[in-house]
Design a protein around this motif. Sequence first.
Motif, PDB file in Angstrom:
ATOM      1  N   ILE A  89       0.846  -1.198   0.000  1.00  0.00           N
ATOM      2  CA  ILE A  89       0.000   0.000   0.000  1.00  0.00           C
ATOM      3  C   ILE A  89       0.880   1.247   0.000  1.00  0.00           C
ATOM      4  CG2 ILE A  89      -1.769   1.283   1.263  1.00  0.00           C
ATOM      5  CD1 ILE A  89      -2.658  -1.379   2.494  1.00  0.00           C
ATOM      6  N   GLY A 107      -2.492   4.375  -1.312  1.00  0.00           N
ATOM      7  CA  GLY A 107      -2.716   4.631   0.105  1.00  0.00           C
ATOM      8  C   GLY A 107      -1.421   5.010   0.777  1.00  0.00           C
ATOM      9  N   LEU A 119      -6.878   5.196   1.030  1.00  0.00           N
ATOM     10  CA  LEU A 119      -6.716   3.779   0.722  1.00  0.00           C
ATOM     11  C   LEU A 119      -7.697   3.371  -0.376  1.00  0.00           C
ATOM     12  CD1 LEU A 119      -5.540   0.962   1.332  1.00  0.00           C
ATOM     13  CD2 LEU A 119      -7.320   0.707   3.077  1.00  0.00           C
ATOM     14  N   HIS A 151      -4.203   2.214   7.652  1.00  0.00           N
ATOM     15  CA  HIS A 151      -4.520   1.581   6.370  1.00  0.00           C
ATOM     16  C   HIS A 151      -4.304   0.065   6.426  1.00  0.00           C
ATOM     17  CE1 HIS A 151      -4.254   5.410   3.625  1.00  0.00           C
ATOM     18  NE2 HIS A 151      -5.229   5.456   4.520  1.00  0.00           N
TER      19      HIS A 151
END
Length: 541
Positions: A89, A107, A119, A151
């Motif tokens: 991410i 994200g 995200l 996240h």
Amino acid sequence: MKQYGIGMDTGGTYTDAVLMDLETGEVLATAKTPTTHEDLHVCLGRALGLLQEETVFDPEAVMRVAVSSTLATNSIVEGQGADVGLFVIGLDKHFELPVAAIRQVTGGHTVLGEEENPLDVEGLLEGVLFFRNKVDAYAVIAAMSFANPAHEKVAAKAIHMVDPRPVFCSHEVSDRPGFEARAATTVLNARLMPKMQAFLQGVGQTLADYGLEKGLRVVRGDGTCMGAEEAVHQAAGTVASGPAATAWFGAGSVASGEALVVDVGGTTTDITRICHGRPLVDPHGSRIGNWDTHVPAVSMVTVGVGGDSFVRTGREGLLVGPERATPLCRMTDLRPPQEWMDAKENASCLRAVDTGHGEDPLWQLLHEKGPMAMGELGRVLELPDVVLRDRLAPALQKGWIVRAGFTPTDALSVLGMLPFGSREASVLGAEILARDRQMDVDSFCRAVLHQVSMVIEDAIVDFLVRLETGKSFSAFWPDRRSHGFLDVGFRLKGPIVGIGAAASLLLPAVARSLDAELILPEHHGVGNAVGALRIAMDGLA
């Protein structure tokens, strides 16, 4: 009333156990039995049963059970483990990690913990649908999650809504910067979780059968302990569990406080350093396989060679390990080697273990037709060697199928150094491989043992040079032994403490080559189990 402790160590080849008087520290009984990978409950129970046969003790008087294991280490060395789907991410970067596939989604946070980009939950869920039924576990790492794990936490909940398989987030295993090391730590935890879960279930079931439910502790790789539940979720923390236990055992065996501890197992050899009477520990993170991690552990190196390493010949010459095979001298239910074995595609034979895994087509075929040579199985299934090896990997990992072949244990048997099992089978296997190398049987077996010694010696040199310089000597000069004019050797300033049942047979040549004293302490054959209990009881945890 007497108070006892039990130390246990489960390795890739053998499971060891010791019973100790906690007041005096005296080892009252020892046990060593082959590890039954297909059902760990069997070997663990057999080890405890052997302790009870050697001395009578009241289970109520056992105050502590300490467990170490090299199963996680062996899984990484042999390239085994769960199939993991990795979500990255907030960072668009290529990773070389042992995963089935990687999905990158938008994200992440800044170093101050502020959200850098929202995200992408929709992209995440698309990835889960792609991974579902293809992976055994998930790993999630988000940019700067050590500053703000929001996240990762959302991603974990979203994944669980679609797929109930385990999810490992980097903030759960590391609170330090270093994206690649955090990713490797998270992935390795995910890969190792199923094996650790199965192992500890076997431990718990066995201890309950013997009335030993209290006081279970699992040794971490840094020489501390944790409970069973934590050990499952922090599985990578057990990677150096066996070496840590060995190191503490070895530390009590040298008056000078300076030594190198070399534990020769069936599958791997582990090397650790004792300095000022204590094992060196790298608090910043260990290197596991090919990956730098944030897992604290004793400074060590593991090399894929041991008493049961698979020996084969080929264009590269004589090769020993890292794959493991059951020695020919121990496989009494096989056809004689001359009926199936050659030095090429049929150097190993495969056998189904009678534990009822009919859903596996390879197991079913071997169960119905009996043991088959590797090449023979490939011809029956009309599969090329590479594809067959990939198909076999899960069954070999779970122990449903076992591989038999020539090993250093067989070489020791042929040379009369190890009166163990069927020497005739070892001799027949050696004749076939020696013929391919145009050598006599004794010379071939000595060449196998010499190869093992060289691998261990090179690992020792590389380990010590890396500790001082951070660089690999073998990478700098991989062919130092073959130089036409220059002869380079090394001399250790301190002793080698040998651990493991094969240490007395395989380490003398290493010690001679390095001009070092070899110390073989009392109970060195079960040193891991003794060390595990000492860690749990001596205040080191």
